[in-house]
Design an enzyme around this catalytic site. Structure first.
Site, PDB file in Angstrom:
ATOM      1  N   ARG A 182     -12.590  -7.838 -13.722  1.00  0.00           N
ATOM      2  CA  ARG A 182     -13.287  -9.079 -13.365  1.00  0.00           C
ATOM      3  C   ARG A 182     -13.709  -9.034 -11.912  1.00  0.00           C
ATOM      4  NH1 ARG A 182     -13.557 -13.803 -15.898  1.00  0.00           N
ATOM      5  NH2 ARG A 182     -12.027 -13.092 -17.412  1.00  0.00           N
ATOM      6  N   GLY A 183     -14.969  -9.454 -11.659  1.00  0.00           N
ATOM      7  CA  GLY A 183     -15.448  -9.461 -10.284  1.00  0.00           C
ATOM      8  C   GLY A 183     -16.228  -8.203  -9.934  1.00  0.00           C
TER       9      GLY A 183
ATOM     10  N   GLU B 209     -25.467  13.794  -4.027  1.00  0.00           N
ATOM     11  CA  GLU B 209     -26.916  13.858  -3.850  1.00  0.00           C
ATOM     12  C   GLU B 209     -27.670  13.234  -5.019  1.00  0.00           C
ATOM     13  OE1 GLU B 209     -28.749  17.734  -4.175  1.00  0.00           O
ATOM     14  OE2 GLU B 209     -27.103  18.448  -5.407  1.00  0.00           O
TER      15      GLU B 209
ATOM     16  N   TYR C 247      -7.850  -3.671 -11.881  1.00  0.00           N
ATOM     17  CA  TYR C 247      -7.922  -2.251 -11.538  1.00  0.00           C
ATOM     18  C   TYR C 247      -6.528  -1.640 -11.556  1.00  0.00           C
ATOM     19  CZ  TYR C 247      -6.499  -3.041  -6.661  1.00  0.00           C
ATOM     20  OH  TYR C 247      -5.818  -3.373  -5.524  1.00  0.00           O
TER      21      TYR C 247
ATOM     22  N   CYS D  24      -1.547   1.749  -3.119  1.00  0.00           N
ATOM     23  CA  CYS D  24      -2.522   2.837  -2.903  1.00  0.00           C
ATOM     24  C   CYS D  24      -1.937   4.253  -2.885  1.00  0.00           C
ATOM     25  CB  CYS D  24      -3.248   2.681  -1.567  1.00  0.00           C
ATOM     26  SG  CYS D  24      -3.491   0.993  -1.015  1.00  0.00           S
TER      27      CYS D  24
ATOM     28  N   LYS E   8      -0.062   5.385  -6.097  1.00  0.00           N
ATOM     29  CA  LYS E   8      -1.094   5.330  -7.140  1.00  0.00           C
ATOM     30  C   LYS E   8      -1.993   6.537  -7.088  1.00  0.00           C
ATOM     31  CE  LYS E   8      -4.933   3.686  -6.071  1.00  0.00           C
ATOM     32  NZ  LYS E   8      -5.524   2.370  -6.273  1.00  0.00           N
TER      33      LYS E   8
ATOM     34  N   CYS F  75       0.814  -1.212   0.000  1.00  0.00           N
ATOM     35  CA  CYS F  75       0.000   0.000   0.000  1.00  0.00           C
ATOM     36  C   CYS F  75       0.849   1.265   0.000  1.00  0.00           C
ATOM     37  CB  CYS F  75      -0.911   0.001   1.228  1.00  0.00           C
ATOM     38  SG  CYS F  75      -1.768   1.561   1.485  1.00  0.00           S
TER      39      CYS F  75
ATOM     40  N   SER G 130      -9.943 -10.615 -22.015  1.00  0.00           N
ATOM     41  CA  SER G 130     -11.397 -10.744 -22.186  1.00  0.00           C
ATOM     42  C   SER G 130     -12.155  -9.563 -21.606  1.00  0.00           C
ATOM     43  CB  SER G 130     -11.909 -12.066 -21.603  1.00  0.00           C
ATOM     44  OG  SER G 130     -11.690 -12.108 -20.209  1.00  0.00           O
TER      45      SER G 130
ATOM     46  N   HIS H 241     -26.589  20.180  -1.393  1.00  0.00           N
ATOM     47  CA  HIS H 241     -26.637  20.780  -2.722  1.00  0.00           C
ATOM     48  C   HIS H 241     -25.667  21.941  -2.829  1.00  0.00           C
ATOM     49  CE1 HIS H 241     -28.579  21.819  -6.433  1.00  0.00           C
ATOM     50  NE2 HIS H 241     -28.775  23.035  -6.028  1.00  0.00           N
TER      51      HIS H 241
ATOM     52  N   GLU I  26      -6.047   1.655 -13.623  1.00  0.00           N
ATOM     53  CA  GLU I  26      -5.625   2.852 -12.891  1.00  0.00           C
ATOM     54  C   GLU I  26      -4.297   3.367 -13.434  1.00  0.00           C
ATOM     55  OE1 GLU I  26      -7.758   2.266  -8.515  1.00  0.00           O
ATOM     56  OE2 GLU I  26      -5.666   1.657  -8.789  1.00  0.00           O
TER      57      GLU I  26
ATOM     58  N   GLU J 133      -8.864  -8.010  -1.355  1.00  0.00           N
ATOM     59  CA  GLU J 133      -7.453  -7.610  -1.336  1.00  0.00           C
ATOM     60  C   GLU J 133      -7.387  -6.093  -1.189  1.00  0.00           C
ATOM     61  OE1 GLU J 133      -5.412  -9.214  -4.734  1.00  0.00           O
ATOM     62  OE2 GLU J 133      -6.105 -11.246  -4.311  1.00  0.00           O
TER      63      GLU J 133
END
Lengths: 522, 482
Positions: free
Chosen positions: A223-224, A474, A197, A60, A63, A55, A219, A469, A201, A338
Site C-alpha cells: 500500500r502506498g 542503462e 514490504y 534493514c 533483512k 535498522c 487486499s 554498457h 521481503e 519510515e
C-alpha cells in the site's frame, strides 16, 4: 518558560535524545554534551546493548543479509549454467549458521556505536525514558532503578514496534520481524500475514532459502507504492514458489503441537463472503504494520500532541512538535517516510540547526527507496496513480520497458520480467517526477537517479546521458526506441506511449527470440 | 577492367543524379547498426555492409560488431561466471560455459539480422571500400564484386586488437580478445582478461609496461590492480616483452626485459594474450584515394563535431573517429543522431562529454567526469576539493571478504555548492551504481545535491550521498557503522 540566560545552569543537559536508533544516534553524534536513552529491547537477553535501533538489530541490516543469502542460492543455480560443476544433490541451507553470522555482525555494529558515542562524549543510558514534566524525564533501567534528568531540549526518536492482530493466539504463538532475525531454529513452513514490504521481503527470502511460504493478504500489496510495480514484484514471487492467499484475514491461531518450531493451525475468513479456510504451519509471522512507541513515554505530561489514531507525532518542517523545546524525528513522525536514511538525515540536520547555526531543513521530497523482494523494486518520486491524481493523465508521459538483464540470459531465467518506467510531467519541461525499476540491484541503480531527480532531471537530460554498457541501469535508453516506435505506428501520439510498445515490441518479438528484449537496450 | 567499371559507375550517378541508396553504412557494429536502423525508420533507403576479417588465428564471427561478438557481451558474461565462482569458491569447466556464452552471442547475431530485415535495411556481408565520394565497392569472401551508389556514406568500421608485430613470435603464438571468447580449448593461462580468467581458476599473469588503465584516474586504477593481486592475479610491472618462442612441449616461452633492473626474464605459459591497444580498420577502405583525411599516428579518421570527414558527404563515427571515446553506447547514440541529421529531422549534435563508463575487473570500477589528475591540471589543486571514503559492502561482511579497495571519490570544484567534476566508485555492481549518478552529472549535480539526496539503505551506492571527509583535511576516510 526558559530563562533567557543561564540555560545550562538550569538543566543537567543541553539535549536529551530519547531513542538510540538510526535517527537518535545521528543527531547525538553531531552534538556533544548530551545523553541518549535507549529503551531495552525485548527480549533483553539476546542483545547485551542493542544500540542501533530497528535498522541495525531487527530491520534493514539483518533483512538485507538474509535477502543476500537467498540471492546466493539463486546464484548457485545460475552458476551451473555458467559451467561451475556442483554436486547433483540440491544445495541445502543451514538456518543456524546464517543466523549466527548475521547476529555476530550486528553485535559488532552495536559495539561500534557504543564506541562512537563514547568518542563524542555522549552519555549513553540504557534505560526506559518517561516525561514527568516538560523538561524532566524519569529513566528506569532493566533492574527497575530510577534516575531523573533534565534538559533544555529533547528529541524524540523512539521509533516503532510491530503491530499484532488482536486475534486469539496472536501474541502467544505468532512471531514478528522483531523475532525472525534471531530465531534460534529454522522457521520451517511459514505463513506470513500482511502485504507490507516487511511481509514481502521476509516471505521472499524465506522462500529463497527453500522454505514453504504462504503470504496472506487482506487486499492490496505494498500500500502506498505504485500498484503496477507492486503487482509485478508479487507476481515474480508467485512464479518462484511463494503461495499467496488473497483477500483473507486471519481470525484465530491455535497451537497443535509445541516445539522449535511447533505446529500451528490458522483459521482465516474471506473478505468477500463467509468462506473460512484453515491451514497448518510451523511458524506464523505477523507483518501488518508498525505502531509508534509514543504511548508510554509520558508525552501527555510534557504536553506533546499525538495523533490518537496512530500514535504518531505531527511536527512542522523543522521537526518541532507543538512544544517548542521538544522535537521528533524518524518513524514516529506523522506523514513522513519510515526510512533509516531519512531519520539520519533529519537527525543530523536538526542537530546542526539547533547547535551549529545551520538553517538547512530536511528535504522529504523525492526520497529514493528500495523494496528488497526477490526481484528488487527501486523507486523515487511519485507512483503513477499519485502522479495522475496530482497532474491528470493527459499531462503525463510514461515511458517504460521490459528488459532481460544480461546475467539472466545464459541461465535462461526471468525473461521479460524486469521492468522499469519513468513518469514525466509534460507541463514542466517533461520533468521526471517518478522513477520505478524492478530488477536486480535495484538499490544501486536507483540511488543515482535520486540525485538526478534532486537536480530536476528532465526527459531531455535523461536522453542526453549515455548509458554504461552492459548494465541494467542503462535500460532507460529504451525511451529512444519508444519515441521512434510511436512515430512509426503513425497514430496520433498517445499520451501514454506504453500501450503502443508493449505488445508488438516485447511480446511479439519475445516469441521469436528470448534474447530480443536485450536488443531494446542496445 | 576495374577502372573502366569505375568510370562507367561514376558516369551513371553523375548523369542521372540518382543513387541506389540514400545511405550506405560500412560496418555493422554497435554504431553502424544503430545508424542504419534509425535512418530506415525515418524513411531513408539504407544498406549496411558488414564484413569480419578473420583474426590472425582465424577466428571470425557474425554481425553485431565488437561489442556483441568479442567485446562487452561475452566479456560481461564471463565476468559474471567468475563472480559466481567467487560466490561458490569452486573449480570450473571452461568447456561448459563457453558454449552457453557463444549461444547467446549467436542469438544476438541472428536477432540483428532479423531486425535489419524488419526495418528494410539491406544487409550485405561484404567488405566495403570507397571508390569515390558516392560509390562503395563490396567484395565477398570469394572475390565477387558489387557496386552501390549512395547520397551519403557513413564509415563505422571500428577497431581491431593490435599485435606488437615487432616482437618475434608475437603474431604466430599469441592470441587477442578476438580469439579468447571463441577458443575451443581452455586458454590455461593468458595476459589481460586476467580478471575473469583468474576467477574461473586459471593461473594468470598480467605484464605491464608502465601504468595500468592509461587515461583513467590513477589512484582508482591502483585500487583495481591491488584487488586483482589480492584476488590471485600476478602482475609483472615495468616489463617489456622481447620474444615469444614455442617450445617442443607446445608451451610458450616468453622473454621480457625488467625495466627496473635492466635484466631479461623468462617464463613459460600455455597462452599469451595481447591486449596492447586497438587499431582502426582504415587501411583497406580506400580512404586516401577519395581524400578522407586520417590522423597519421593513430590511423583514425579526422571528424568534425557533426561526424563529417574532410569529404562532404562522407561521415565517420564510433571507435574509428579520432578523439572519440571507444564505447558502444556512445557509438549507438552518435549513430542515431547522425541518421536523424542526415534525414533532416534534427540539428542536434552528439555530446561526447561526461560519458560514464565502467571497467568490469573483479572489483568493478565505475566513473563519470574527470579523473583527479585531469581536474587538478584543468583547475589547479587549490580550486578543487576531493571528498572520499573507504566503505565496506554489507555483502562482504558475513562473507568475510576483504574490502580494502572498496572506495569512493568525488572531485568537486571548491567553493559555493561545489559542482561535481568527477565521480569514482570501486565496488560490486559499479555499472549499476554509476549510471544514475551519471545522469545527475548531466544535470550539473553539485556536492550539495548529493548530500541532500537521501540514501537508499542498505546499499553501496548510498555511500556516495554520505561523503564528507576531504583529502585536504587529512582525516581518516573509513566509513564506520551503518
Amino acid at each position: 518558560q526558559q530563562l533567557l540566560c543561564g540555560e545550562n545552569e538550569v538543566y543537567d543537559y543541553d539535549l536529551i535524545v530519547i531513542g538510540g536508533g538510526s535517527g537518535g544516534l545521528a543527531c547525538s553524534k553531531v552534538r556533544a554534551s548530551q545523553i541518549t536513552l535507549s529503551k531495552p529491547t525485548l527480549p533483553p537477553d539476546l542483545h547485551l546493548s542493542s544500540l542501533g535501533g530497528t535498522c541495525v538489530n531487527v530491520g534493514c541490516i539483518p533483512k538485507k543479509l538474509m535477502h543476500q543469502t537467498a540471492l546466493l542460492g539463486t546464484s548457485i543455480q545460475d552458476a551451473r549454467k555458467f559451467g561451475w560443476e556442483l554436486p547433483e544433490e540440491t544445495v541445502k541451507h543451514n538456518w543456524e549458521t546464517m543466523k549466527s553470522a548475521v547476529n555476530n555482525y550486528i553485535g559488532s555494529l552495536n559495539w561500534g556505536y557504543r564506541v562512537a558515542l563514547r568518542d563524542k562524549n555522549v552519555n549513553y543510558i540504557n534505560s526506559y525514558a518517561e516525561f514527568i514534566e516538560s523538561h524532566k524525564i524519569k529513566a528506569t533501567n532493566k533492574r527497575g532503578k530510577e534516575t531523573f534528568h533534565t534538559a533544555a531540549k529533547f528529541i524524540l526518536a523512539t521509533g516503532e514496534r510491530p503491530r499484532y492482530l488482536s486475534i486469539p493466539g496472536d501474541k502467544e504463538y505468532c512471531i514478528t520481524s522483531d523475532d525472525l532475525f534471531s530465531l534460534p531454529h529454522c522457521p520451517g513452513k511459514t505463513l506470513v500475514i500482511g502485504a507490507s514490504y516487511v511481509a514481502l521481503e521476509c516471505g521472499g527470502f524465506l522462500a529463497g532459502l527453500g522454505l514453504d511460504v504462504t503470504v496472506m493478504v487482506r487486499s492490496i500489496l505494498l500500500r502506498g507504492f505504485d500498484q503496477e510495480m507492486a503487482n509485478r514484484a508479487g507476481k515474480h514471487m508467485e512464479e518462484h514458489g511463494v503461495k499467496f492467499l488473497r483477500k483473507y484475514v486471519p481470525v484465530k491461531v491455535e497451537e497443535l503441537e509445541a516445539g522449535t518450531p511447533g505446529r500451528l493451525k490458522v483459521t482465516a475468513k474471506s473478505t468477500e463472503g463467509d468462506e473460512t479456510i484453515e491451514g497448518e504451519y510451523n511458524t506464523v509471522l505477523i507483518a501488518v504494520g508498525r505502531d509508534a512507541c509514543t504511548g508510554k513515554i509520558g508525552l501527555d505530561q510534557a504536553g506533546v500532541k499525538v495523533n490518537p489514531k496512530n500514535g504518531k507525532i505531527p511536527v512542522n518542517d523543522e521537526e518541532q512538535t507543538n512544544v517548542p523545546h521538544i522535537y521528533a524525528i524518524g518513524d514516529i513522525l506523522e506523514g513522513k517516510w519510515e526510512l533509516t536514511p531519512v531519520a539520519i538525515q533529519a537527525g543530523k540536520l536538526l542537530a546542526r540547526r539547533l547547535y551549529a547555526g545551520a538553517s538547512l531543513k530536511c528535504d522529504y521530497v523525492n526520497v529514493p527507496t528500495t523494496v528488497f523482494t526477490p526481484l528488487e523494486y527501486g523507486a523515487c518520486g511519485l507512483s503513477e496513480e499519485k502522479a495522475m491524481e496530482l497532474y491528470g493523465q493527459d499531462n503525463l508521459e510514461v515511458y517504460h520497458s521490459l528488459f532481460w538483464p544480461l546475467e539472466f540470459t545464459v541461465p535462461n531465467r526471468d525473461n521479460n520480467k524486469c521492468y522499469s518506467k519513468i513518469i514525466c510531467n509534460k507541463l514542466d519541461n517533461d520533468r521526471v517526477i517518478g522513477f520505478h525499476y524492478l530488477g536486480p540491484n535495484a538499490g544501486e541503480v536507483t540511488q543515482g537517479y535520486g540525485v538526478a531527480m534532486k537536480c530536476g532531471l528532465t526527459k531531455e537530460q535523461l536522453d542526453n546521458t549515455i548509458g554504461i554498457h552492459p548494465t541494467c541501469a542503462e535500460v532507460r535508453l529504451i525511451t529512444d526506441q519508444l519515441q521512434s516506435w510511436c512515430s512509426l505506428a503513425n497514430a496520433k501520439r498517445p499520451a501514454r506511449c506504453w500501450a503502443v510498445s508493449t505488445t508488438p515490441t516485447c511480446g511479439r518479438r519475445a516469441l521469436i527470440l528470448p534474447s530480443w528484449s536485450l536488443f531494446l537496450t542496445v | 577492367m576495374a577502372a573502366l567499371c569505375r568510370i562507367e559507375w561514376h558516369g551513371i550517378w553523375f548523369v542521372t543524379g540518382t543513387f541506389d541508396y540514400d545511405l550506405v553504412v560500412i560496418g555493422g557494429g554497435s554504431g553502424g547498426l544503430a545508424c542504419s536502423k534509425e535512418a530506415a525508420q525515418l524513411g531513408q533507403k539504407v544498406a549496411v555492409l558488414d564484413y569480419v576479417e578473420p583474426s590472425v588465428k582465424g577466428t571470425k564471427w557474425g554481425i553485431g560488431g565488437t561489442c556483441v561478438n568479442v567485446g562487452c557481451i561475452p566479456k560481461k558474461l564471463m565476468h559474471q561466471a567468475a563472480l559466481l565462482g567467487t560466490a561458490l569458491k569452486d573449480a570450473q569447466k571452461y568447456e561448459q560455459w563457453r558454449p552457453a556464452v557463444q549461444n547467446h552471442v549467436r542469438s544476438l547475431n541472428w536477432g540483428h539480422r532479423v531486425q535489419l530485415q524488419d526495418k528494410e535495411v539491406k544487409y550485405l556481408n561484404v567488405k566495403g571500400s570507397l571508390l569515390d565520394e558516392h560509390t562503395v565497392k563490396g567484395l565477398t569472401r570469394t572475390g565477387k564484386e558489387t557496386m552501390l551508389t549512395a547520397k551519403n556514406i557513413v564509415i563505422a568500421t571500428g577497431g581491431r586488437p593490435k599485435y606488437p608485430t615487432h616482437i618475434p613470435g608475437a603474431v604466430e603464438h599469441g592470441i587477442t580478445s578476438d580469439d579468447i571468447f571463441w577458443l575451443k580449448e581452455s586458454p590455461d593461462v593468458a595476459l589481460e582478461c586476467a580478471g575473469f580468467l583468474t576467477g574461473i581458476g586459471l593461473e594468470t599473469t598480467v605484464m605491464v609496461r608502465s601504468i595500468p588503465l592509461r587515461g583513467f584516474d590513477q589512484q582508482m586504477a591502483g585500487l583495481v590492480t591491488d584487488y586483482m593481486e589480492a584476488y590471485g592475479t600476478k602482475f609483472s610491472w615495468r616489463s617489456v616483452p622481447k620474444s615469444v618462442d614455442k617450445l617442443s612441449s607446445g608451451v610458450l616461452q616468453v622473454t621480457w626485459t625488467d625495466e627496473q633492473t635492466g635484466k631479461d626474464q623468462r617464463d613459460t605459459f600455455d597462452s599469451v594474450l595481447w591486449a596492447v591497444g586497438r587499431a582502426p580498420e582504415t587501411k583497406t577502405l580506400g580512404l586516401e584515394k577519395v581524400g578522407v583525411k586520417l590522423n597519421k599516428e593513430s590511423g583514425k579518421i579526422l571528424v568534425a563535431a557533426d561526424e563529417s570527414t574532410s569529404v562532404p558527404n562522407i561521415y565517420a563515427f564510433g571507435d574509428i573517429g579520432e578523439g572519440r571515446p571507444e564505447l558502444t553506447p556512445t557509438a549507438i547514440k552518435a549513430g542515431k543522431l547522425l541518421a536523424r541529421r542526415l534525414a533532416g529531422r534534427t540539428n542536434e549534435l552528439m555530446n561526447y562529454d561526461n560519458v560514464a563508463t565502467t571497467v568490469f575487473t573483479p572489483l568493478e570500477y565505475g566513473c563519470v567526469g574527470l579523473s583527479e589528475e585531469e581536474a587538478e591540471s584543468r583547475h589547479g589543486k587549490d580550486s578543487i576539493e576531493v571528498y572520499h571514503a573507504f566503505y565496506k559492502p554489507l555483502e562482504f561482511t558475513v562473507a568475510e571478504r576483504d574490502a580494502s579497495q572498496c572506495y569512493i571519490k568525488v572531485v568537486c570544484k571548491r567553493g559555493g555548492d561545489q559542482r561535481i567534476l568527477g565521480l569514482h566508485f570501486t565496488g560490486p555492481n559499479a555499472g549499476e551504481v554509476t549510471q544514475g549518478f551519471a545522469m545527475g552529472f548531466q544535470c550539473g549535480a553539485t556536492l550539495t545535491h548529493l548530500k541532500e539526496t537521501v540514501g537508499i539503505h542498505p546499499t553501496c551506492a548510498e555511500e556516495l550521498t554520505k561523503v564528507n571527509v576531504s583529502k585536504r583535511s587529512g582525516l581518516d576516510a573509513t566509513v564506520t557503522g551503518c
